[in-house]
Design a protein around this motif. Structure first.
Motif, short mmCIF file in Angstrom:
data_model
loop_
_atom_site.label_atom_id
_atom_site.label_comp_id
_atom_site.label_asym_id
_atom_site.label_seq_id
_atom_site.Cartn_x
_atom_site.Cartn_y
_atom_site.Cartn_z
N PRO A 1 0.82 -1.22 0.00
CA PRO A 1 0.00 0.00 0.00
C PRO A 1 0.84 1.26 0.00
O PRO A 1 0.45 2.26 -0.59
CB PRO A 1 -0.83 -0.12 1.28
CG PRO A 1 -0.15 -1.12 2.11
CD PRO A 1 0.54 -2.06 1.17
N ARG B 1 3.64 1.70 -1.53
CA ARG B 1 4.08 1.93 -2.91
C ARG B 1 2.98 2.60 -3.73
O ARG B 1 3.22 3.52 -4.49
CB ARG B 1 4.44 0.60 -3.58
CG ARG B 1 5.75 0.03 -3.10
CD ARG B 1 5.86 -1.40 -3.55
NE ARG B 1 6.28 -1.49 -4.93
CZ ARG B 1 7.49 -1.79 -5.31
NH1 ARG B 1 8.43 -2.01 -4.42
NH2 ARG B 1 7.80 -1.86 -6.58
N ILE B 2 1.75 2.12 -3.54
CA ILE B 2 0.63 2.67 -4.31
C ILE B 2 0.38 4.12 -3.90
O ILE B 2 0.26 5.02 -4.73
CB ILE B 2 -0.65 1.84 -4.07
CG1 ILE B 2 -0.43 0.37 -4.41
CG2 ILE B 2 -1.86 2.42 -4.82
CD1 ILE B 2 -0.45 0.00 -5.85
N TYR C 1 10.11 3.72 -1.94
CA TYR C 1 9.07 3.54 -2.95
C TYR C 1 9.74 3.58 -4.32
O TYR C 1 10.92 3.93 -4.41
CB TYR C 1 8.02 4.64 -2.81
CG TYR C 1 7.54 4.81 -1.40
CD1 TYR C 1 6.78 3.82 -0.78
CD2 TYR C 1 7.90 5.93 -0.66
CE1 TYR C 1 6.36 3.96 0.53
CE2 TYR C 1 7.48 6.08 0.66
CZ TYR C 1 6.72 5.08 1.24
OH TYR C 1 6.33 5.22 2.55
#
Lengths: 152, 267
Positions: free
Chosen positions: B38, B40-41, B161
């Motif tokens: 999550p 990363r998103i 990230y």
């Protein structure tokens, strides 16, 4: 309603990530949307949403330890229980609920952080954060109420 | 109504307990895996908004005077303003160049490869003191890499990230840095005080420290290379009770005033 809360949370997340003025602890206002959801959604959908929202937002923090994944559903559950006891027409409900909710959110997140071996400290600006929460919650509530009828 | 309340309370409380117990018992590695996807998103919109804000901030000065003018007088005024602006812009460039030269000079000190990044965001949640930089996994950044400016230590990369990373600052209460007093060579552990400053942890009352002493990284923990300037002692409080002195250290780097950073590609 959940879509609105989701968009609001993302906007707040971006604002806090990009602009220095919002990044301080006095603008930690995610819980405002969780409190509002308790008034506008059913229990389980709101509970699952607050759990996922806490997990997502917490996963972006410096050292995530699941503090929001715990504190958001806790806050949601408590607010959901209180909303049936309290009279939503009483204006004090909309003042005291976000004020106390701020502390509840911070303390429940803090418990998880302490259990994970991290530091947690309560600051005087938590009171300022609570006051801003009251203003934001009432503003958003006024905005949302124009189109939405509470579920119960 | 009554049974509904009983049921959801029971299930809700059990679920919360279950979740909290699971998360608390996670090892650091499991936590990283659990929170990685999550993060990363969600980092993408934050990164894009940060880059956009950065570009607008920098581009504003260049483009503000490029407006069409109808009258000659206005054109000349605009031209004059534009020239003034160019001077300011060049001055800013010069200052940036000086800072970059400082960084380049600084990077030669280290035996590790280094990477220059820009600050694009600030602590977004959780009360952790964090900055977001525009160098991530694709640039080779990994968790645990130290981040410095030409003035001294800024912090350590805690989340990576694809295109950005978050850096836990030395002013955060959860960080520990092994440091050495350059005057007495006495070693200590430095941590943040959560108020834009730092303090020494467990510094013995018998220890030798004076206001103005400079602390550098000691290089013991293998997290930070030896010799990075950290800060200077600004106050020493000796309580009547207890075993330790309270030594406050002012970091050389103010994270709020940093634009360019250097990631030391250690690990």
């Amino acid at each position: 309603m959940i879509a609105r809360a989701f968009i609001s949370l993302i906007i707040l997340l971006i604002l806090r990530g990009v602009f220095k003025i919002f990044s301080g602890q006095i603008f930690e206002l995610y819980h405002v949307f969780i409190i509002l959801l308790a008034f506008y959604t059913g229990y389980w959908e709101g509970f699952i949403f607050s759990l996922i929202a806490g997990y997502l937002i917490g996963s972006l923090s410096g050292i995530p330890c699941g503090e929001y994944a715990f504190s958001f559903p806790t806050l949601f559950t408590v607010t959901f229980m209180l909303k049936n006891v309290l009279n939503p027409e009483n204006k004090w409900v909309w003042v005291l609920l976000p004020f106390i909710g701020t502390f509840l959110n911070f303390f429940s997140a803090g418990i998880i952080r302490l259990f994970s071996g991290l530091m947690y400290e309560v600051h005087y600006y938590l009171i300022l954060n609570a006051l801003i929460s009251v203003v934001l919650l009432n503003f958003i509530n006024f905005w949302w109420r124009r189109n939405v009828v509470p579920s119960s | 109504m009554g049974s509904f309340w009983k049921n959801f309370l029971k299930i809700g409380i059990l679920f919360l307990l279950f979740l909290s117990i699971i998360v608390i018992n996670f090892t650091d590695k499991e936590k990283k895996r659990f929170f990685k996807f999550p993060g990363r998103i969600l980092s993408i919109p934050v990164f894009l908004a940060g880059e956009l804000a950065y570009e607008i901030k920098n581009g504003w000065r260049r483009y503000i005077y490029l407006i069409k003018v109808e009258k000659e007088n206005e054109r000349l005024k605009a031209e004059l303003l534009q020239k003034e602006n160019e001077i300011n812009f060049l001055k800013e460039k010069l200052r940036t160049l000086e800072r970059l030269q400082g960084l380049l000079g600084y990077r030669e000190i280290f035996e590790y490869p280094t990477l220059i990044g820009n600050v694009i965001g600030y602590s977004s949640d959780g009360g952790y003191e964090v900055i977001l930089i525009n160098a991530g996994e694709k640039a080779g950044v990994k968790e645990g890499m130290p981040v410095v400016s030409y003035k001294g230590l800024i912090g350590v990369v805690t989340r990576v990230y694809p295109f950005s990373s978050s850096v836990l600052l030395i002013t955060d209460k959860n960080i520990s840095v092994d440091v050495i007093n350059t005057r007495t060579l006495e070693k200590a552990i430095l941590t943040g005080d959560g108020k834009n400053g730092c303090k020494l942890k467990y510094f013995s009352k018998t220890g030798d420290v004076a206001i103005g002493d400079v602390f550098q990284t000691a290089g013991i923990s293998e997290l930070f290379p030896r010799g990075i300037s950290v800060g200077t002692v600004v106050s020493i409080t000796e309580g009547d009770e207890g075993l330790f002195k309270e030594v406050r250290v002012k970091p050389f780097v103010d994270p709020n005033k940093v634009n360019e950073v250097l990631v030391i590609m250690k690990r």
